[in-house]
Design an enzyme around this catalytic site. Structure first.
Site, PDB file in Angstrom:
ATOM      1  CB  THR A 203      -0.997  -0.016   1.312  1.00  0.00           C
ATOM      2  OG1 THR A 203      -1.949  -1.201   1.330  1.00  0.00           O
ATOM      3  CG2 THR A 203      -1.627   1.032   1.354  1.00  0.00           C
ATOM      4  NE  ARG A 231      -8.823  -7.696   3.171  1.00  0.00           N
ATOM      5  CZ  ARG A 231      -8.169  -6.720   3.187  1.00  0.00           C
ATOM      6  NH1 ARG A 231      -7.350  -6.021   2.534  1.00  0.00           N
ATOM      7  NH2 ARG A 231      -7.204  -6.678   4.957  1.00  0.00           N
ATOM      8  N   GLY A 233     -10.256  -3.664   3.592  1.00  0.00           N
ATOM      9  CA  GLY A 233      -9.360  -3.688   4.594  1.00  0.00           C
ATOM     10  C   GLY A 233      -9.203  -2.027   5.332  1.00  0.00           C
ATOM     11  CG  ASP A 234      -5.992  -0.769   7.032  1.00  0.00           C
ATOM     12  OD1 ASP A 234      -5.757  -1.571   6.048  1.00  0.00           O
ATOM     13  OD2 ASP A 234      -4.916   0.019   7.210  1.00  0.00           O
ATOM     14  CB  THR A 254       1.416  -0.152   4.813  1.00  0.00           C
ATOM     15  OG1 THR A 254       0.863  -0.555   4.043  1.00  0.00           O
ATOM     16  CG2 THR A 254       2.471   0.607   6.145  1.00  0.00           C
ATOM     17  N   GLY A 255      -0.992  -2.037   6.670  1.00  0.00           N
ATOM     18  CA  GLY A 255      -0.355  -3.652   7.542  1.00  0.00           C
ATOM     19  C   GLY A 255      -1.307  -4.784   6.768  1.00  0.00           C
ATOM     20  N   GLY A 257      -4.657  -5.048   7.432  1.00  0.00           N
ATOM     21  CA  GLY A 257      -5.494  -4.224   7.372  1.00  0.00           C
ATOM     22  C   GLY A 257      -6.704  -5.051   8.341  1.00  0.00           C
TER      23      GLY A 257
HETATM   24  N1  ASP Z   1      -3.541  -2.264   4.646  1.00  0.00           N
HETATM   25  C1  ASP Z   1      -4.048  -3.009   3.375  1.00  0.00           C
HETATM   26  C2  ASP Z   1      -5.098  -3.853   3.317  1.00  0.00           C
HETATM   27  O1  ASP Z   1      -5.016  -4.242   4.232  1.00  0.00           O
HETATM   28  C3  ASP Z   1      -2.369  -3.559   3.126  1.00  0.00           C
HETATM   29  C4  ASP Z   1      -1.437  -2.879   2.974  1.00  0.00           C
HETATM   30  O2  ASP Z   1      -0.980  -1.935   3.659  1.00  0.00           O
HETATM   31  O3  ASP Z   1      -0.198  -3.762   2.242  1.00  0.00           O
HETATM   32  O4  ASP Z   1      -5.529  -3.862   2.072  1.00  0.00           O
END
Ligand code: ASP
Length: 340
Positions: A203, A231, A233-234, A254-255, A257
């Site tokens: 991300t 789905r 994510g965050d 980022t991470g 989610g």
């Molecule tokens: N946070 C993002 C998600 O869960 C993924 C990412 O940050 O790489 O969709």
């Protein structure tokens, strides 16, 4: 096998560790007239697992994005314009999982998520499950500026993007070899071992303080490789992956989610500052290590406050990141955070 056990232990240790001493956060005393921080995803990688060629490519991409943001800020651009333009550049860069280079869903398609927040007006815009538009962040911006709503999904998001004249892109634009290989690898592994988290990520995000004292944040992603259709994510969720409020901070996350949603990461940082009087650095560390990380999630945030302090906090072993303000700048990849 042994490597995987060691990696697993490292992930667990990181997730369980409580907030360490900062090494990259700035002293919380400054009043700077502009500041910018960028991320290109967090994960469990180190210097040894990223080839020198890849390190060079990431450095060049982050440097280009940072330079674009710096020059615009120095020229007096607004925070919200800067975060949008920087994220647009990163969306066109196939190194990252956003726009071009977005990961594939389990159905072999792309469902793009993005959000933007303006700290001055406390307005925001977000889009999820977008397909066929080159710059999801600009669709999020149009939602913020030109609709009475703040969040559009799927088909309706596409209709809105079309009505706004957003630039379309064919699916070939989003299909990259790297994302496809990860998709094929994930499909082959289905029902077997779970796909390693690092093969799902990348991300991008940007936070800014402009010369008028306004904050803004923007985040854009393809989500996670092999995610189920629908789905979310965050990243497109205001309060989880993105936040901006001139009274406190601007945050882009980022991470993993699901954990960022469960702990409302971006808004949790804001609330600690606004209601609890914590500094930016303290608030980010608490949320990443003692809230999100304590549940078993991993990842990080880039954040800036109204004084131009910057926090780059993560509990994974690496996070692609860069920052700049009148007192200094840097492009960084590895960690772990808190250890020199
Ligand atoms: N946070 C993002 C998600 O869960 C993924 C990412 O940050 O790489 O969709």
């Amino acid at each position: 096998m042994q490597t995987r056990i060691i990696l697993g232990l490292a992930i667990l240790l990181n997730a369980c560790q409580s907030s360490p001493e900062p090494i990259e956060g700035q002293a919380q005393i400054s009043t700077r007239n502009w500041a910018i921080a960028i991320h290109g995803g967090a994960g469990h990688f180190g210097e040894e697992s990223l080839s020198p060629e890849l390190q060079e490519l990431y450095t060049a991409s982050l440097e280009a994005a940072l330079y674009l943001g710096e020059t615009q800020l120095i020229a007096g651009a607004s925070a919200v314009d800067v975060v949008e333009v920087v994220v647009r550049l990163l969306e066109d860069d196939s190194l990252f999982n956003a726009g071009r280079g977005a990961v594939f869903t389990a159905e072999g398609t792309h469902e793009l998520d993005a959000s933007i927040a303006d700290g001055a007006s406390r307005n925001c815009g977000a889009v999820t499950g977008l397909n066929g538009y080159r710059h999801p962040i600009s669709v999020a911006r149009a939602i913020m500026d030109s609709s009475e709503h703040v969040f559009f999904s799927g088909h309706g998001a596409g209709e809105f993007a079309h009505d706004q004249g957003a630039e379309s892109a064919s699916s070939d634009w989003f299909d990259t070899a790297k994302a496809y290989d990860r998709y094929v690898g994930a499909a082959e592994r289905e029902g077997d071992a779970p796909v390693p988290l690092d093969e799902k990520r990348g991300t991008v995000g940007c936070v800014v303080l402009d010369q008028n004292g306004h904050l803004a944040a923007a985040t854009s992603t393809g989500g996670m490789t092999y995610k189920r259709h629908g789905r979310i994510g965050d990243s497109p969720i205001i309060g989880a992956g993105t936040w901006a409020d001139d009274r406190s901070c601007a945050v882009s996350a980022t991470g993993w989610g699901e954990y960022f949603i469960r702990t409302g990461v971006a808004q949790d940082i804001h609330a600690q500052m606004l209601y609890g009087g914590k500094s930016l650095e303290e608030a980010c560390r608490h949320t990443i290590f003692d809230e999100m990380g304590a549940l078993g999630g991993d990842g990080g945030v880039v954040a800036v406050d109204a004084q131009g302090n910057i926090a780059l906090v993560f509990n994974s072993t690496g996070m692609f990141r860069a920052y700049s303000h009148p007192d200094g700048r840097d492009v960084l990849m590895f960690g772990p955070y808190g250890q020199p």
